[in-house]
Scaffold this motif. Structure first.
Motif, PDB file in Angstrom:
ATOM      1  N   ILE A   1       3.348  25.834 -13.959  1.00  0.00           N
ATOM      2  CA  ILE A   1       3.869  25.847 -12.590  1.00  0.00           C
ATOM      3  C   ILE A   1       4.158  24.408 -12.199  1.00  0.00           C
ATOM      4  CG2 ILE A   1       3.337  26.381 -10.180  1.00  0.00           C
ATOM      5  CD1 ILE A   1       1.321  28.490 -11.375  1.00  0.00           C
ATOM      6  N   LYS A   2       5.410  24.115 -11.904  1.00  0.00           N
ATOM      7  CA  LYS A   2       5.810  22.729 -11.682  1.00  0.00           C
ATOM      8  C   LYS A   2       5.302  22.189 -10.347  1.00  0.00           C
ATOM      9  CE  LYS A   2       9.921  21.371 -10.338  1.00  0.00           C
ATOM     10  NZ  LYS A   2      10.565  20.354  -9.598  1.00  0.00           N
ATOM     11  N   CYS A   3       4.586  21.082 -10.377  1.00  0.00           N
ATOM     12  CA  CYS A   3       4.172  20.380  -9.157  1.00  0.00           C
ATOM     13  C   CYS A   3       4.801  19.002  -9.070  1.00  0.00           C
ATOM     14  CB  CYS A   3       2.661  20.233  -9.111  1.00  0.00           C
ATOM     15  SG  CYS A   3       1.770  21.783  -9.151  1.00  0.00           S
ATOM     16  N   HIS A   4       5.125  18.433 -10.211  1.00  0.00           N
ATOM     17  CA  HIS A   4       5.691  17.076 -10.222  1.00  0.00           C
ATOM     18  C   HIS A   4       7.148  17.128 -10.657  1.00  0.00           C
ATOM     19  CE1 HIS A   4       1.686  15.476  -9.681  1.00  0.00           C
ATOM     20  NE2 HIS A   4       1.263  16.177 -10.722  1.00  0.00           N
ATOM     21  N   SER A   5       8.012  16.517  -9.843  1.00  0.00           N
ATOM     22  CA  SER A   5       9.433  16.491 -10.175  1.00  0.00           C
ATOM     23  C   SER A   5       9.780  15.206 -10.901  1.00  0.00           C
ATOM     24  CB  SER A   5      10.265  16.579  -8.897  1.00  0.00           C
ATOM     25  OG  SER A   5       9.899  17.721  -8.180  1.00  0.00           O
ATOM     26  N   LEU A   6      10.982  15.192 -11.409  1.00  0.00           N
ATOM     27  CA  LEU A   6      11.471  13.978 -12.046  1.00  0.00           C
ATOM     28  C   LEU A   6      11.897  13.005 -10.948  1.00  0.00           C
ATOM     29  CD1 LEU A   6      12.255  13.442 -15.167  1.00  0.00           C
ATOM     30  CD2 LEU A   6      14.578  13.580 -14.312  1.00  0.00           C
ATOM     31  N   SER A   7      11.395  11.785 -10.948  1.00  0.00           N
ATOM     32  CA  SER A   7      11.893  10.807  -9.962  1.00  0.00           C
ATOM     33  C   SER A   7      12.833   9.843 -10.659  1.00  0.00           C
ATOM     34  CB  SER A   7      10.758  10.027  -9.291  1.00  0.00           C
ATOM     35  OG  SER A   7       9.508  10.486  -9.695  1.00  0.00           O
ATOM     36  N   GLU A   8      14.106  10.113 -10.492  1.00  0.00           N
ATOM     37  CA  GLU A   8      15.103   9.307 -11.197  1.00  0.00           C
ATOM     38  C   GLU A   8      15.253   7.937 -10.566  1.00  0.00           C
ATOM     39  OE1 GLU A   8      18.726  11.416 -12.237  1.00  0.00           O
ATOM     40  OE2 GLU A   8      17.684  13.284 -11.823  1.00  0.00           O
ATOM     41  N   LEU A   9      15.115   7.888  -9.237  1.00  0.00           N
ATOM     42  CA  LEU A   9      15.204   6.594  -8.564  1.00  0.00           C
ATOM     43  C   LEU A   9      13.788   6.100  -8.294  1.00  0.00           C
ATOM     44  CD1 LEU A   9      18.016   7.380  -5.992  1.00  0.00           C
ATOM     45  CD2 LEU A   9      18.189   6.071  -8.115  1.00  0.00           C
ATOM     46  N   PRO A  10      13.513   4.853  -8.622  1.00  0.00           N
ATOM     47  CA  PRO A  10      12.161   4.356  -8.368  1.00  0.00           C
ATOM     48  C   PRO A  10      11.883   4.326  -6.868  1.00  0.00           C
ATOM     49  CG  PRO A  10      13.621   2.595  -9.101  1.00  0.00           C
ATOM     50  CD  PRO A  10      14.391   3.862  -9.215  1.00  0.00           C
ATOM     51  N   GLU A  11      10.697   4.750  -6.469  1.00  0.00           N
ATOM     52  CA  GLU A  11      10.280   4.681  -5.061  1.00  0.00           C
ATOM     53  C   GLU A  11      10.195   3.216  -4.663  1.00  0.00           C
ATOM     54  OE1 GLU A  11       8.892   7.429  -3.020  1.00  0.00           O
ATOM     55  OE2 GLU A  11      10.189   8.510  -4.426  1.00  0.00           O
ATOM     56  N   PRO A  12      10.541   2.915  -3.411  1.00  0.00           N
ATOM     57  CA  PRO A  12      10.335   1.527  -2.987  1.00  0.00           C
ATOM     58  C   PRO A  12       8.854   1.167  -3.057  1.00  0.00           C
ATOM     59  CG  PRO A  12      11.135   2.908  -1.169  1.00  0.00           C
ATOM     60  CD  PRO A  12      11.117   3.760  -2.388  1.00  0.00           C
ATOM     61  N   LYS A  13       8.569  -0.046  -3.455  1.00  0.00           N
ATOM     62  CA  LYS A  13       7.170  -0.447  -3.633  1.00  0.00           C
ATOM     63  C   LYS A  13       6.448  -0.517  -2.292  1.00  0.00           C
ATOM     64  CE  LYS A  13       7.184  -2.552  -8.014  1.00  0.00           C
ATOM     65  NZ  LYS A  13       7.234  -3.731  -8.796  1.00  0.00           N
ATOM     66  N   LYS A  14       5.175  -0.193  -2.312  1.00  0.00           N
ATOM     67  CA  LYS A  14       4.387  -0.252  -1.087  1.00  0.00           C
ATOM     68  C   LYS A  14       3.563  -1.518  -1.048  1.00  0.00           C
ATOM     69  CE  LYS A  14       4.479   4.600  -0.647  1.00  0.00           C
ATOM     70  NZ  LYS A  14       4.114   5.829  -1.293  1.00  0.00           N
ATOM     71  N   MET A  15       3.369  -2.090  -2.189  1.00  0.00           N
ATOM     72  CA  MET A  15       2.535  -3.280  -2.278  1.00  0.00           C
ATOM     73  C   MET A  15       3.021  -4.122  -3.450  1.00  0.00           C
ATOM     74  SD  MET A  15      -0.575  -4.280  -3.997  1.00  0.00           S
ATOM     75  CE  MET A  15      -1.965  -3.179  -4.068  1.00  0.00           C
ATOM     76  N   ILE A  16       3.022  -5.423  -3.279  1.00  0.00           N
ATOM     77  CA  ILE A  16       3.382  -6.310  -4.386  1.00  0.00           C
ATOM     78  C   ILE A  16       2.323  -7.401  -4.447  1.00  0.00           C
ATOM     79  CG2 ILE A  16       5.029  -8.035  -5.194  1.00  0.00           C
ATOM     80  CD1 ILE A  16       7.262  -6.346  -4.049  1.00  0.00           C
ATOM     81  N   GLY A  17       1.723  -7.565  -5.602  1.00  0.00           N
ATOM     82  CA  GLY A  17       0.632  -8.533  -5.687  1.00  0.00           C
ATOM     83  C   GLY A  17       0.721  -9.409  -6.916  1.00  0.00           C
ATOM     84  N   THR A  18      -0.006 -10.506  -6.892  1.00  0.00           N
ATOM     85  CA  THR A  18      -0.125 -11.367  -8.050  1.00  0.00           C
ATOM     86  C   THR A  18      -1.512 -11.989  -8.063  1.00  0.00           C
ATOM     87  OG1 THR A  18       0.559 -13.516  -8.904  1.00  0.00           O
ATOM     88  CG2 THR A  18       1.237 -13.001  -6.697  1.00  0.00           C
ATOM     89  N   ALA A  19      -2.145 -12.002  -9.218  1.00  0.00           N
ATOM     90  CA  ALA A  19      -3.538 -12.449  -9.273  1.00  0.00           C
ATOM     91  C   ALA A  19      -3.955 -12.833 -10.678  1.00  0.00           C
ATOM     92  CB  ALA A  19      -4.461 -11.343  -8.766  1.00  0.00           C
TER      93      ALA A  19
END
Length: 432
Positions: free
Chosen positions: A242-260
């Motif tokens: 039973i499908k719950c996850h679809s194909l996301s062809e376009l990357p979602e915009p990032k919610k967080m960007i970090g560097t460490a």
DNA sequence: TCTGGGGTCCTAGGACCC
DNA sequence: TCTGGGGTCCTAGGACCC
């Protein structure tokens, strides 16, 4: 559960996964690495981030500090390579290029994995189609891959794992529409190997007598949801096709960007810490500009080495910018102010982290009449800096606050040439 | 005896992925 | 002597509102 049209309509997903990706990239350009135990090390040559099958057989674990397996490496002549990310990114793009010739509907899931939507393909030919994909990628890039095909992403992931584990399948397994094969695949899969079941859930499930994926699929639904939230319920449904996850062809915009990034030599003085803060801010600014976003809220944190016996100190400061920005010098000044506040004399610090939490598209930032960050000169300066660094190599132009040399950072003692991204490193073909 | 009820927003923490 | 560096999603509980 109420069946919707989505549930009734059949989908076909394929997961293409590159085998031991970083090692395979190295091997694609260096035949001396074939059939030998090879490992690839992460930044600072600290931990193991990829292993060839031969290295796995020696019992070298993933994510393990390399100094703890020095003896195995020496005794077995394991070849050790430092990570060469420009090469890996380039090879990733080549693999994706080949895959997109098979179908335009693909999701770039990670550096070495892609989901393909094969719904439009005739179901009775999926197996041979999977084989074609595998052969084409291997022939054109030199990277071996496995292909798993099924009705849902979870099942495709699982089929892929089984294809990897069972040599007789030769790297391709379709369980689409074949109940017997699906059950077999579920049965031979350890519950901890399921996509979305990590160590904590695996322990919990096993202590309740659920050891393989088949037992998990058949466990009472309400119990699974109670113990593992909606995430667990979705995995279970997907195993029932039973499908719950679809194909996301376009990357979602990032919610967080970090560097460490951790530093090579621990930092003891405030001056070193301030330079490191500026360096991290510089990288963060570059990442934000690359994504074409501005940060409104940021977190700056410091930490000592969690593994050493030294006194520990971890701390963080959050701040909100009056106007969202991706300007390196603005971020650097604020990051340094935070570090100044947190720094405690007498500690040896391993990391300074800079994270942007609230991101806005760079082209529609809410202004502020009292602050002028959008000074066109500053924007141009950043653009020129990025351009120079991209054309002439990272670090060509830096802000002064990072200091004359910067903090000692990355050791790449055994890095292979940049075969695909530096003219001077192009491989030379010789006629034998 | 008995002290509303429904909603939203935010945060911390836990779990997972590669 | 040496131990990565990114991310995501979900939930519970508290604060607050009317």
């Amino acid at each position: 559960m109420i069946a919707t049209v989505e549930h009734i309509r059949k989908f076909i997903f394929a997961l293409v996964d590159c085998k031991n990706f970083y090692v395979s990239c190295e091997r694609a350009f260096n035949s001396r690495l074939w059939k030998k135990p090879v490992i690839v090390l992460g930044n600072n040559d600290g931990i193991i981030i990829a292993r060839s099958d031969e290295a796995k057989q020696l019992g070298i674990p993933m994510g393990f500090p390399v100094f703890l397996v020095r003896k195995i490496i020496k005794d077995n002549d394991v070849i050790v390579k430092s990570a060469n990310f420009p090469l890996y990114f380039n090879m990733r793009d080549r693999v994706r290029g080949i895959l997109s010739e098979f179908t335009p509907h693909l999701e770039k899931y990670s550096i070495d994995e892609c989901f393909l939507d094969l719904t439009a393909f005739p179901p009775d030919q999926l197996d041979s189609y999977g084989r074609q994909i595998k052969e084409m990628v291997e022939r054109c890039t030199g990277i071996p891959v496995q292909v798993g095909i099924a009705e849902t992403k979870c099942l495709a992931k699982l089929a892929n794992k089984v294809a990897k584990k069972k040599p007789e399948l030769k790297g391709v397994l379709s369980v689409y529409g074949n109940l017997r094969w699906r059950e077999r695949a579920l049965e031979v899969t350890d519950v901890g190997d399921l996509w979305g079941v990590g160590p904590a859930y695996a322990t919990m499930l096993k202590s309740n007598g659920i050891n393989n994926a088949l037992q998990f699929r058949d466990a009472p639904e309400h119990w699974v949801q109670k113990k593992m939230t909606i995430m667990g319920a979705r995995i279970q449904a997907e195993l029932k096709a039973i499908k719950c996850h679809s194909l996301s062809e376009l990357p979602e915009p990032k919610k967080m960007i970090g560097t460490a990034a951790g530093v090579g030599v621990l930092m003891e003085t405030l001056e070193e810490m301030l330079q490191e803060a500026a360096a991290r801010a510089e990288e963060e600014g570059w990442k934000l500009r690359k994504e074409n976003v501005c940060a409104k809220e940021m977190v700056v944190w410091v930490s000592t080495n969690p593994f050493s016996a030294d006194p520990k100190h971890n701390d963080a400061r959050e701040f909100t910018l009056p106007v969202a920005t991706n300007n390196t010098s603005v971020i650097a000044k604020l990051a340094q102010a935070c570090v100044k506040e947190m720094y405690k004399n007498g500690h040896r610090y391993k990391r300074v982290g800079v994270h942007a939490l609230t991101l806005e598209p760079a082209n529609c930032v809410q202004g502020d009449i009292f602050v002028d960050y959008e000074d066109p000169k500053k924007v141009t300066l950043m653009r020129v800096m990025d351009q120079l660094n991209q054309e002439r190599g990272t670090g060509t132009v830096r802000i002064a606050a990072t200091g004359p040399t910067g903090v000692s950072r990355t050791l790449f003692q055994n890095q292979s040439p940049h075969y695909t991204s530096r003219w001077s490193d192009l491989p030379i073909a010789r006629a034998c």
